[in-house]
Design a protein around this motif. Sequence first.
Motif, short mmCIF file in Angstrom:
data_model
loop_
_atom_site.label_atom_id
_atom_site.label_comp_id
_atom_site.label_asym_id
_atom_site.label_seq_id
_atom_site.Cartn_x
_atom_site.Cartn_y
_atom_site.Cartn_z
N CYS A 213 -6.24 -9.22 0.40
CA CYS A 213 -6.29 -9.17 1.87
C CYS A 213 -5.51 -10.33 2.49
CB CYS A 213 -7.74 -9.22 2.35
SG CYS A 213 -8.74 -7.80 1.83
N CYS A 214 -4.95 -10.05 3.66
CA CYS A 214 -4.23 -11.07 4.43
C CYS A 214 -5.22 -12.12 4.91
CB CYS A 214 -3.50 -10.43 5.60
SG CYS A 214 -2.70 -11.60 6.73
N LYS A 215 -4.84 -13.38 4.80
CA LYS A 215 -5.73 -14.48 5.20
C LYS A 215 -5.88 -14.58 6.72
CE LYS A 215 -6.67 -15.84 1.04
NZ LYS A 215 -6.05 -14.68 0.36
N LEU A 221 -3.44 -6.07 2.25
CA LEU A 221 -2.01 -6.38 2.39
C LEU A 221 -1.15 -5.14 2.20
CD1 LEU A 221 -2.17 -9.70 0.37
CD2 LEU A 221 -1.37 -9.54 2.74
N PRO A 224 3.15 -8.03 1.38
CA PRO A 224 2.74 -9.43 1.24
C PRO A 224 3.88 -10.39 0.94
CG PRO A 224 2.22 -8.20 -0.75
CD PRO A 224 2.73 -7.19 0.25
N SER A 232 -0.94 -16.12 0.40
CA SER A 232 -0.30 -14.83 0.71
C SER A 232 -0.74 -14.31 2.07
CB SER A 232 -0.63 -13.80 -0.37
OG SER A 232 -0.02 -14.15 -1.60
N TYR A 233 0.23 -13.77 2.81
CA TYR A 233 -0.03 -13.20 4.13
C TYR A 233 0.71 -11.88 4.27
CZ TYR A 233 -1.22 -18.08 5.37
OH TYR A 233 -1.75 -19.35 5.42
N GLU A 234 0.32 -11.09 5.27
CA GLU A 234 1.09 -9.92 5.67
C GLU A 234 2.36 -10.43 6.36
OE1 GLU A 234 2.24 -6.08 6.01
OE2 GLU A 234 0.48 -6.82 4.92
N ARG A 235 3.53 -9.94 5.91
CA ARG A 235 4.79 -10.46 6.39
C ARG A 235 4.90 -10.44 7.93
NH1 ARG A 235 9.99 -10.75 4.18
NH2 ARG A 235 9.36 -9.46 2.40
#
Length: 287
Positions: A213-215, A221, A224, A232-235
């Motif tokens: 999951c996106c933080k 995600l 990612p 890690s994040y969703e771009r």
Amino acid sequence: MGPGVSALSDEEKQAEKLRLEGNKCFSKDRFQAAIDAYTAAITLCPKVPVYWTNRALCHRKRNDWTRVEEDSRKAIQLDHYSVKAHYMLGLALLQKQEYSEGVKELEKALDLGRGANPNGYMVEEIWEELAKAKYLEWEEASTQRSWELQSLKEACERALKEKHFLDDSETEGFLDDPIVSIVSHLQQLELLGHVFQKAAEDDTPSEVPDYLCCKITLDILRDPVITPSGVSYERAVLLDHLEKVGNFDPITREPLEPSQLVPNLAIKEAVHAYLDKHGWAYKTESN
């Protein structure tokens, strides 16, 4: 955007005027008038893909999915990288209940859209439609699997009961304590229930693991990226943060530039594997 205006022929200039006229009609929900304008533009310049995708969009607004498919396929012939053409073709195929092919086209549109503009509205819209299609595909398959498992479970329970009855008939008068046989039978039924419960786990909604999951959004995600800090994040979400909030990592607060983001391919593969196994995780608020 249409072709450049400077070196256009008379026919190309006229076609561009018709495109702009069609756009104006479309913005006012005059879809038939827009279709007429785009059709005239296509007649003059049939090899311009945007004329076909614009007309396909009008057909979509009128729920004329056969023509949406036709125009989208023509646009793809002219431009294999047309995000809108692949997107609308995918929607048209889903309307025909050709789910597998429709999903493929939406996935192609999503990949192309992320490459062109990962933070664009089209990417989010395509994802929503793809997730909806994937969820419906899972729901249908899950219902079928649930029915098959229930039928098999009932058949196994009947077989155990019949075996228990036959065993009791054969051992009647020989067992000191018939309660032992009853307890054994109940234990077998309980064990059978656990087996089938385990078999149904993949189709039972639960919580998505945190590492997928996106933080920021806490959603699973899709595209990612990983920062130098290892988070890690969703771009699209992270790019939006960097643009509107500041050039720093939202979690670690360390300085961060868009050029430092690296696709997290390992997590992306893990997400795909998880979704393939747990289709319920495709469910969104709009499903």
